[in-house]
Enzyme design. Structure first.
Site, PDB file in Angstrom:
ATOM      1  N   TYR A 183    -113.963  31.083 -49.686  1.00  0.00           N
ATOM      2  CA  TYR A 183    -114.094  30.923 -48.205  1.00  0.00           C
ATOM      3  C   TYR A 183    -115.417  30.113 -47.926  1.00  0.00           C
ATOM      4  O   TYR A 183    -115.658  29.298 -48.820  1.00  0.00           O
ATOM      5  CB  TYR A 183    -113.862  31.940 -47.380  1.00  0.00           C
ATOM      6  CG  TYR A 183    -113.516  31.791 -46.001  1.00  0.00           C
ATOM      7  CD1 TYR A 183    -112.655  31.002 -45.648  1.00  0.00           C
ATOM      8  CD2 TYR A 183    -114.399  32.266 -45.006  1.00  0.00           C
ATOM      9  CE1 TYR A 183    -112.078  30.682 -44.258  1.00  0.00           C
ATOM     10  CE2 TYR A 183    -114.179  32.206 -43.687  1.00  0.00           C
ATOM     11  CZ  TYR A 183    -112.886  31.223 -43.387  1.00  0.00           C
ATOM     12  OH  TYR A 183    -112.713  30.948 -42.089  1.00  0.00           O
ATOM     13  N   ARG A 236    -111.641  21.431 -35.154  1.00  0.00           N
ATOM     14  CA  ARG A 236    -113.148  21.750 -35.133  1.00  0.00           C
ATOM     15  C   ARG A 236    -113.333  22.675 -36.201  1.00  0.00           C
ATOM     16  O   ARG A 236    -113.401  23.939 -36.211  1.00  0.00           O
ATOM     17  CB  ARG A 236    -113.533  22.471 -33.828  1.00  0.00           C
ATOM     18  CG  ARG A 236    -114.988  22.851 -33.729  1.00  0.00           C
ATOM     19  CD  ARG A 236    -115.372  23.625 -32.755  1.00  0.00           C
ATOM     20  NE  ARG A 236    -114.983  25.134 -33.213  1.00  0.00           N
ATOM     21  CZ  ARG A 236    -115.603  26.042 -33.939  1.00  0.00           C
ATOM     22  NH1 ARG A 236    -116.442  25.618 -34.599  1.00  0.00           N
ATOM     23  NH2 ARG A 236    -115.098  27.036 -34.309  1.00  0.00           N
ATOM     24  N   LYS A 254    -108.768  31.990 -45.349  1.00  0.00           N
ATOM     25  CA  LYS A 254    -108.756  32.870 -44.529  1.00  0.00           C
ATOM     26  C   LYS A 254    -107.752  34.110 -45.169  1.00  0.00           C
ATOM     27  O   LYS A 254    -108.097  35.370 -45.350  1.00  0.00           O
ATOM     28  CB  LYS A 254    -108.451  32.734 -43.099  1.00  0.00           C
ATOM     29  CG  LYS A 254    -108.940  33.592 -42.013  1.00  0.00           C
ATOM     30  CD  LYS A 254    -110.463  33.108 -41.710  1.00  0.00           C
ATOM     31  CE  LYS A 254    -111.031  33.823 -40.483  1.00  0.00           C
ATOM     32  NZ  LYS A 254    -112.288  33.426 -40.290  1.00  0.00           N
ATOM     33  N   GLU A 325    -107.490  29.361 -35.557  1.00  0.00           N
ATOM     34  CA  GLU A 325    -108.538  29.205 -36.340  1.00  0.00           C
ATOM     35  C   GLU A 325    -109.100  27.960 -36.114  1.00  0.00           C
ATOM     36  O   GLU A 325    -108.405  27.066 -36.399  1.00  0.00           O
ATOM     37  CB  GLU A 325    -108.439  29.661 -37.776  1.00  0.00           C
ATOM     38  CG  GLU A 325    -109.745  29.693 -38.583  1.00  0.00           C
ATOM     39  CD  GLU A 325    -110.434  30.635 -38.355  1.00  0.00           C
ATOM     40  OE1 GLU A 325    -111.771  30.657 -38.689  1.00  0.00           O
ATOM     41  OE2 GLU A 325    -110.357  31.864 -37.875  1.00  0.00           O
ATOM     42  N   ASP A 326    -110.446  27.670 -35.766  1.00  0.00           N
ATOM     43  CA  ASP A 326    -110.944  26.378 -35.836  1.00  0.00           C
ATOM     44  C   ASP A 326    -110.199  25.511 -34.771  1.00  0.00           C
ATOM     45  O   ASP A 326    -109.907  24.097 -35.221  1.00  0.00           O
ATOM     46  CB  ASP A 326    -111.134  25.940 -37.010  1.00  0.00           C
ATOM     47  CG  ASP A 326    -112.367  26.417 -37.829  1.00  0.00           C
ATOM     48  OD1 ASP A 326    -112.834  27.302 -37.140  1.00  0.00           O
ATOM     49  OD2 ASP A 326    -112.469  26.185 -39.077  1.00  0.00           O
ATOM     50  N   ASP A 348    -110.526  34.137 -34.096  1.00  0.00           N
ATOM     51  CA  ASP A 348    -111.442  34.620 -34.876  1.00  0.00           C
ATOM     52  C   ASP A 348    -112.693  33.994 -34.562  1.00  0.00           C
ATOM     53  O   ASP A 348    -113.590  34.415 -34.465  1.00  0.00           O
ATOM     54  CB  ASP A 348    -111.115  34.800 -36.405  1.00  0.00           C
ATOM     55  CG  ASP A 348    -112.262  35.202 -37.197  1.00  0.00           C
ATOM     56  OD1 ASP A 348    -112.398  36.322 -36.813  1.00  0.00           O
ATOM     57  OD2 ASP A 348    -112.733  34.605 -38.182  1.00  0.00           O
ATOM     58  N   ASP A 349    -112.403  32.655 -34.037  1.00  0.00           N
ATOM     59  CA  ASP A 349    -114.002  31.845 -33.743  1.00  0.00           C
ATOM     60  C   ASP A 349    -114.634  32.817 -32.590  1.00  0.00           C
ATOM     61  O   ASP A 349    -115.559  32.783 -32.094  1.00  0.00           O
ATOM     62  CB  ASP A 349    -113.609  30.504 -33.502  1.00  0.00           C
ATOM     63  CG  ASP A 349    -113.091  29.795 -34.775  1.00  0.00           C
ATOM     64  OD1 ASP A 349    -113.699  29.839 -35.706  1.00  0.00           O
ATOM     65  OD2 ASP A 349    -111.766  29.309 -34.739  1.00  0.00           O
ATOM     66  N   ASN A 497    -121.792  27.597 -39.492  1.00  0.00           N
ATOM     67  CA  ASN A 497    -121.255  26.937 -40.887  1.00  0.00           C
ATOM     68  C   ASN A 497    -121.064  25.541 -40.726  1.00  0.00           C
ATOM     69  O   ASN A 497    -120.742  25.060 -40.089  1.00  0.00           O
ATOM     70  CB  ASN A 497    -120.235  27.997 -41.044  1.00  0.00           C
ATOM     71  CG  ASN A 497    -120.628  29.317 -41.470  1.00  0.00           C
ATOM     72  OD1 ASN A 497    -121.201  29.476 -42.446  1.00  0.00           O
ATOM     73  ND2 ASN A 497    -120.062  30.360 -40.675  1.00  0.00           N
TER      74      ASN A 497
END
Length: 639
Positions: A183, A236, A254, A325-326, A348-349, A497
């Site tokens: 990850y 993103r 993930k 996610e993202d 999760d973001d 990140n």
């Protein structure tokens, strides 16, 4: 004008034997005679229904392209879907044409773009000649991922492709060493180069071309039972921006952590990318890119695609946890609010990062010798107004309301949010609702619309500085000095990140604050040295939250992932920090992630805000039993 074919053959043969020529007139006479005595099927020769002739036929043949027999061999295959793709003899990678993808059940199991075998050959030859895992020095300096990390990723990928049981055994036994490889930060490099690294499919690929057929395509996934799904649209990816289909590396990594840290069965998880195009022109123009060569879809049509996907996966696996996610901010919050009251969904973001940040701040207060209720007295500058940034701000505000018995308005007044245009105030037009709540009022005496970070730090004198912009070194030496001038022990969290997008390093923060800051970063950082003394550094990693959150929600069948469940997990985390670690300056516990996942799973599943869907609750030992998935030499029975 008719004659039997056999009779015609005999007539021609007879005249040929005697060396005689035959005219069309003679054939005409012969044909009239035979037609009178032959009742069998007849054929037309020498003319057409349109009244043409043999000359007409010759003219047609003259303009027709030359007939070429198909020399391509045809093989009969008795395998379909993943079985076919995992057979090295029959697998064609991304070269399966559309009709074969449909008939062989591999649609959705490989990227949507059909590419020639020669292009796949080019991808392999590039690796053969140059080596894809040799990262240029300039990229190492800025990205934090070294050639050695890339080599280790390749080793683990090859192992996972041939022996997944051993892969997870290694990941569980050496989690701290291998997590940065599967990850962050290595996954950022993997996503950026996915089109070059692609060898074997993992997970499912949906695209906007699949509209109206997603439920049918989903049947190509061979597992009848799926417990966890992680999906991205690649818009993103970390702080790297729009990577389109390349973003699949995030759900894959993930779910590797879901399995190793929370005990999810690797055969019952599903990584997914939804390819709705990309606005990354460099990727679209790259011949090796395996996603759609189209600009990114937007507007109502985008939500129609996402609605169909959610209905399809939740229709087939209604009890699964679905993690977004993202996704870019303008869609991330809308999608979360759209589905969270109907399915076991979380982002999760927005939620995982937020819960992790809140837990870290409470841990930092413990390091400073302050109780959690003092959170309400902090002045917070957040750099970044995207999905992660605003999710963190909202969660911290909720923590202030709970810990300090504050009103939402009073909690909001403790924040100064800065984006690329500077400080956000209510005078800025067209502010989204999720930002407007935290915009500074017009006429605020502390700062003005558009003020830069350094000016805001000097005017506001904050106690907490958060970085979630993903724009690199925004916490300059001047900014960090200003933090230290106005606060005895500032809390500094550069949470972006990957490493090259971080706002500052641990060394820069401790040097500029003369060793007085409390520090945690989104990407891993080494302990910092200042004046011969070593300072502990913590990582604000979502792994502390999302494995246990997902496990508890799934095992408890809580119907939704509520804010109360997230708050409960966030409050539990700082309580697990040992006193020795508090004295060293650690803001997160140094326990194994699997221990934290088990602890959080029990808390989340039993949180009264998220009641289990099933009327009969399981015993707490059963929650922990969910972590005991045995990967070590399982026994097999033939059925």
């Amino acid at each position: 004008m008719y004659m039997h074919v056999t009779l015609l053959r005999n007539v021609l043969h007879k005249h040929h034997q005697h060396g005689l020529s035959i005219s069309l007139r003679m054939l005409h006479v012969e044909s009239e005679k035979s037609a009178a005595c032959s009742p069998v099927r007849q054929y037309t020769i020498g003319a057409t229904a349109e009244g043409g002739s043999q000359q007409k036929a010759l003219e047609i043949q003259a303009v027709l392209p030359r007939y070429e027999p198909n020399q391509q061999p045809v093989s009969i295959v008795h395998k379909m879907g993943l079985q076919l793709l995992r057979d090295p003899w029959f697998n064609k990678g991304t070269s399966f044409p559309k009709w074969e993808r449909e008939r062989l059940g591999v649609r959705g199991l490989i990227p949507p773009r059909v590419t020639a075998m020669e292009l796949q050959e080019h991808r392999v030859m590039a690796e053969f000649h140059k080596g894809l895992y040799l990262i240029p020095p300039e990229e190492i300096a800025t990205g934090g991922v070294t050639s050695e990390m890339a080599r280790r990723w390749q080793v683990l990928q090859n192992l996972q492709n041939r022996n997944e049981t051993l892969f997870y055994k290694l990941l569980m036994d050496h989690f701290e060493e291998m997590a940065p490889i599967v990850y962050t930060p290595t996954v950022g490099w993997v996503c950026s180069n996915y089109h070059k690294l692609y060898r074997r499919p993992r997970g499912m690929f949906f695209s906007m071309k699949d509209k109206g057929e997603m439920a049918a395509i989903l049947q190509n996934w061979p597992q009848s039972d799926v417990n966890a799904i992680v999906v991205t649209d690649g818009s993103r990816i970390l702080g790297l921006g729009d990577l389109g289909l390349n973003g699949l590396g995030i759900p894959v990594g993930k779910l590797d952590l879901y399995c190793a840290a929370a005990g999810f069965n690797p055969t019952k998880v599903l990584p997914v990318v939804i390819d709705v195009g990309t606005n990354n022109e460099a990727l679209r123009n790259d011949p090796l890119y395996v996603g759609l060569n189209k600009p990114r879809l937007d507007g109502p049509a985008y939500y129609e695609i996402l609605d169909e996907f959610v209905n399809a996966v939740m229709g087939r696996w209604p009890n699964a946890v679905l993690q977004f996610e993202d996704f870019q901010m303008k869609h991330a919050l809308t999608l979360l609010e759209r589905y969270r009251d109907h399915h076991l969904v979380f982002n999760d973001d927005i939620q995982g990062t937020a819960a992790t940040a809140l837990a870290g701040l409470v841990g930092a207060l413990r390091v400073l010798g302050k109780p959690a209720k003092d959170l309400a007295d902090q002045r917070v500058i957040c750099v970044g107004a995207g999905s992660a940034g605003m999710g963190v701000v909202r969660m911290i505000a909720a923590g202030m309301e709970k810990q300090g018995a504050m009103s939402p308005e009073d909690a909001s007044s403790n924040f100064w949010v800065i984006d690329a245009q500077g400080l956000i105030t209510q005078s800025r037009p067209n502010l989204p609702d999720y930002v407007a709540r935290f915009a500074r009022p017009v006429g605020d005496s502390t700062a003005q619309e558009g003020d830069k970070l350094l000016d805001v730090v000097r005017k506001v004198k904050p106690t907490i500085l958060l970085g979630l912009a993903g724009a690199g070194k925004l916490f300059t030496e001047q900014v960090l000095h200003a933090m230290a001038e106005n606060c005895e022990r500032p809390i500094i969290f550069p949470m972006s990140n990957p490493i090259n997008k971080m706002e500052c390093t641990s060394e820069e923060a401790f040097r500029a604050t003369e060793g007085r800051c409390v520090f945690a970063s989104g990407s891993p950082q080494p302990p910092a040295e200042y004046n011969g003394e070593m300072y502990a550094v913590s990582q604000a990693n979502n792994m502390y939250i999302f494995p246990g959150l997902a496990l508890g929600a799934f095992l408890g069948q809580t119907r939704i992932v509520s804010d109360g469940m997230l708050m409960a997990a966030s409050e539990a985390l700082p309580k697990m920090i040992a006193e020795d670690d508090i004295n060293k300056g650690c803001v997160y516990p140094r326990l194994s992630v699997s221990q934290m996942a088990a602890h959080h799973a029990g808390i989340v599943a039993y949180n009264p805000v998220g009641l289990p869907r099933c009327p009969m609750r399981l015993a707490r030992s059963t929650w922990l039993g969910g972590l005991s998935y045995q990967l070590l030499l399982p026994g097999y029975l033939q059925t």
